[in-house]
Design a protein around this motif. Structure first.
Motif, PDB file in Angstrom:
ATOM      1  N   SER A 181      -6.571 -11.382 -10.624  1.00 24.07           N
ATOM      2  CA  SER A 181      -5.851 -10.420  -9.783  1.00 24.07           C
ATOM      3  C   SER A 181      -6.534 -10.330  -8.424  1.00 24.07           C
ATOM      4  CB  SER A 181      -5.826  -9.036 -10.437  1.00 24.07           C
ATOM      5  OG  SER A 181      -5.133  -9.085 -11.669  1.00 24.07           O
ATOM      6  N   PRO A 182      -5.862 -10.744  -7.342  1.00 23.25           N
ATOM      7  CA  PRO A 182      -6.488 -10.740  -6.011  1.00 23.25           C
ATOM      8  C   PRO A 182      -6.950  -9.352  -5.598  1.00 23.25           C
ATOM      9  CG  PRO A 182      -4.458 -12.006  -5.985  1.00 23.25           C
ATOM     10  CD  PRO A 182      -4.496 -11.287  -7.306  1.00 23.25           C
ATOM     11  N   LYS A 183      -7.992  -9.338  -4.735  1.00 23.64           N
ATOM     12  CA  LYS A 183      -8.615  -8.081  -4.323  1.00 23.64           C
ATOM     13  C   LYS A 183      -8.408  -7.762  -2.849  1.00 23.64           C
ATOM     14  CE  LYS A 183     -12.492  -8.577  -7.590  1.00 23.64           C
ATOM     15  NZ  LYS A 183     -13.970  -8.690  -7.687  1.00 23.64           N
ATOM     16  N   THR A 184      -7.463  -8.412  -2.177  1.00 22.82           N
ATOM     17  CA  THR A 184      -7.413  -8.298  -0.718  1.00 22.82           C
ATOM     18  C   THR A 184      -6.255  -7.461  -0.207  1.00 22.82           C
ATOM     19  OG1 THR A 184      -6.044 -10.273  -0.476  1.00 22.82           O
ATOM     20  CG2 THR A 184      -8.427 -10.592  -0.543  1.00 22.82           C
ATOM     21  N   LYS A 185      -6.451  -6.996   1.030  1.00 19.71           N
ATOM     22  CA  LYS A 185      -5.400  -6.389   1.829  1.00 19.71           C
ATOM     23  C   LYS A 185      -4.949  -7.398   2.882  1.00 19.71           C
ATOM     24  CE  LYS A 185      -5.527  -2.288  -0.098  1.00 19.71           C
ATOM     25  NZ  LYS A 185      -4.372  -1.746  -0.850  1.00 19.71           N
ATOM     26  N   ALA A 186      -3.798  -7.135   3.469  1.00 14.12           N
ATOM     27  CA  ALA A 186      -3.237  -8.090   4.425  1.00 14.12           C
ATOM     28  C   ALA A 186      -4.155  -8.330   5.615  1.00 14.12           C
ATOM     29  CB  ALA A 186      -1.863  -7.608   4.902  1.00 14.12           C
TER      30      ALA A 186
END
Length: 526
Positions: A181-186
């Motif tokens: 599950s990715p952990k980033t914001k745009a």
């Protein structure tokens, strides 16, 4: 509801291409976005569909093998690598550098690091110690991943932990789950991208966030003309901007299978792959087209092109004639830099857009460009001035000279600084000079680009020595430079001189050298 990928014409691009329409192409939004999810994970449906085709260079008796990597395989490997980074204690924002040819480890590293919030830093495999050290010192990666051949060079760098991308690493990754599950914001940083040359002594990375993938799509849709259903290929190395953004991330972001080249470039091997893969859309450097022409082998292959594009430098008329004769579709220039992105395009595949040979085309939807005089006023058609880009509510220089015609098409008229473009590579005169000056025989030097039929420009060095010159010393200086910087980054022409033109401030006056070389060329032509 229609999406931008459903439209093909220039008129539709002007009518429908908006920022909001770009976001409709992705799962993420302005708050939450991850490049790895958009380019790989969401297309991994268990079908084994190809994501990347790799044409490996010929090696000895091996004519060059083909390697096909599926969305499924890259997604699973990237997820496992992301879990591995977490287990190693890597935190968001740390840099993970990798110096690898296109391969499963390359794409696993690229997309796996971005899923964790770490920053991917692709590095050119032909860097010598000086060029690599400059970039490592700048981005300070926690981990540097490379192959066994480059491991000793990588370990000579201070700071990063060196990991060899071999079977042992892949076996270690296999113990981790195949989903993540990715952990980033745009707006989180995703990639540090180095230009292939710089006007600065120390290169500085261009820092791209995950949302850069969205803005990139204007260049993809209208610069390379990518649409679902294309069979795409880009022979440029994904260590550089064109190969990474336009050759890798843009097509994969739209679920389009892309192709690339690994190893020493060979135009015949490229044409073999173009035929075998049934490529319909290729984006390449101008020198790739020239090398295919010069091989004399194009007639041996069957091509299936609908769209062609190129970048890096203008294409000479003889090569344009070759493209028309053998590929049967116009070659569409696109213009931009790693820093500003692509801003001028020729809308490949748009039947209502006339491609003018030698033109940079017209602006990408939403961009505003103008050719200006030194006082900031707009130039008249045919008048050469500085190419300016409207950004952040003001005009910014592109450091290039240009002109427009009566129909609003832009034409490139040379660099406004001392960057040298040779065979699609952008090189810094200062960086090459500084390397030459490290040689014990060199007292002073100056480097410029001079015209060349094959490469557009080649590097010429004017050198003041502390001893007599010789052909052997020329070869020694060339080898010295390419070993320190990169295999393509060295003076192909060396002239030993007793003095160099200087400015009143004592700096080498390269313009005088360029003017002298231009005058020599005119004299020889007459």
């Amino acid at each position: 509801m229609a999406k931008l990928t459903d439209y093909r014409s220039y008129a539709d691009a002007q009518a429908h291409a908006t920022s909001a329409a770009l976001w409709d192409l992705f799962d993420g939004d302005r708050e939450d976005l991850n490049i790895a999810h958009e380019c790989i994970t969401r297309h991994a449906d268990g079908s084994g569909r190809a994501a990347v085709r790799i044409a490996h260079a010929a090696n000895g008796d091996d004519g060059g093998r083909d390697e096909i990597l599926s969305f499924d395989a890259i997604a699973a490997g990237a997820a496992r690598f992301a879990h591995w980074l977490d287990a190693e204690g890597i935190q968001p924002g740390e840099r993970i550098a990798f110096m690898l040819e296109p391969s499963l480890p390359f794409y696993v590293c690229l997309f796996g690091a971005m899923q964790t919030g770490a920053i991917s830093v692709p590095l050119f495999t032909l860097f010598g110690p000086d060029a690599l050290r400059l970039r490592v010192d700048d981005c300070k990666p926690t981990i540097l991943i490379t192959n066994a051949e480059k491991a000793e060079l990588a370990r000579s760098m201070d700071g990063p932990r060196v990991i060899v991308a071999d079977d042992a690493l892949l076996a270690d990754l296999a113990r981790f789950p195949a989903s993540y599950s990715p952990k980033t914001k745009a707006n989180d940083l995703a990639v540090f991208q180095y230009t292939s040359g710089t006007t600065r002594e120390l290169p500085e990375a261009v820092k791209h966030s995950h949302r850069a993938l969205v803005t990139l799509m204007f260049a993809a849709l209208y610069g390379t003309g990518i649409r679902p259903g294309d069979e795409f290929f880009c022979p440029s190395s994904p260590a550089w901007g064109h190969g990474l953004w336009h050759g890798t991330l843009a097509p994969l972001g739209l679920g389009v299978t892309t192709g690339t080249f690994a190893g020493r470039f060979d135009p015949v091997r490229l044409m073999q792959a173009l035929e075998a893969y049934g490529i319909t859309n290729m984006s390449a450097a101008a020198t790739h087209y020239r090398m295919m022409k010069n091989s004399g082998r194009a007639a041996d292959f069957a091509f299936h092109f609908d769209k062609l594009s190129y970048t890096g430098e203008p294409i000479d008329p003889a090569t344009l004639e070759f493209i028309d004769a053998h590929f049967k579709v116009p070659a569409c220039s696109m213009y931009g830099t790693t820093e500003i992105g692509v801003v001028l395009v020729n809308y490949p595949g748009a039947q209502d857009f006339r491609v003018k040979p030698g033109s940079l085309g017209k602006a990408v939807p939403g961009q505003k460009l103008e050719v200006q005089r030194p006082d900031g006023s707009a130039c008249d058609p045919g008048e050469i001035g500085e190419l300016m880009l409207w950004r952040r509510d003001r005009w910014e220089t592109t450091k290039d000279r240009a002109k427009i015609d009566a129909d609003g098409y832009f034409y490139h008229c040379g660099r406004a600084d001392d960057v040298i473009i040779s065979a699609g590579w952008t090189m810094s005169a200062v960086e090459i000079e500084n390397t030459l000056l490290k040689h014990e025989a060199v007292l002073e030097c100056a480097v410029i680009g001079v015209p060349d039929d094959k490469r557009g420009q080649v590097v010429k060095a004017f050198i003041i020595l502390n001893r007599d010159g010789s052909d052997a010393l020329v070869r020694e200086l060339q080898d010295f430079t390419r070993e320190k910087l990169a295999q393509h980054e060295f003076p192909r022409i060396v002239e030993f001189v007793t003095d160099l033109p200087k400015t009143p401030a004592g700096k080498v006056h390269r313009k005088i050298l360029r003017d002298r070389e231009a005058a020599k060329a005119v004299e020889l032509a007459n």
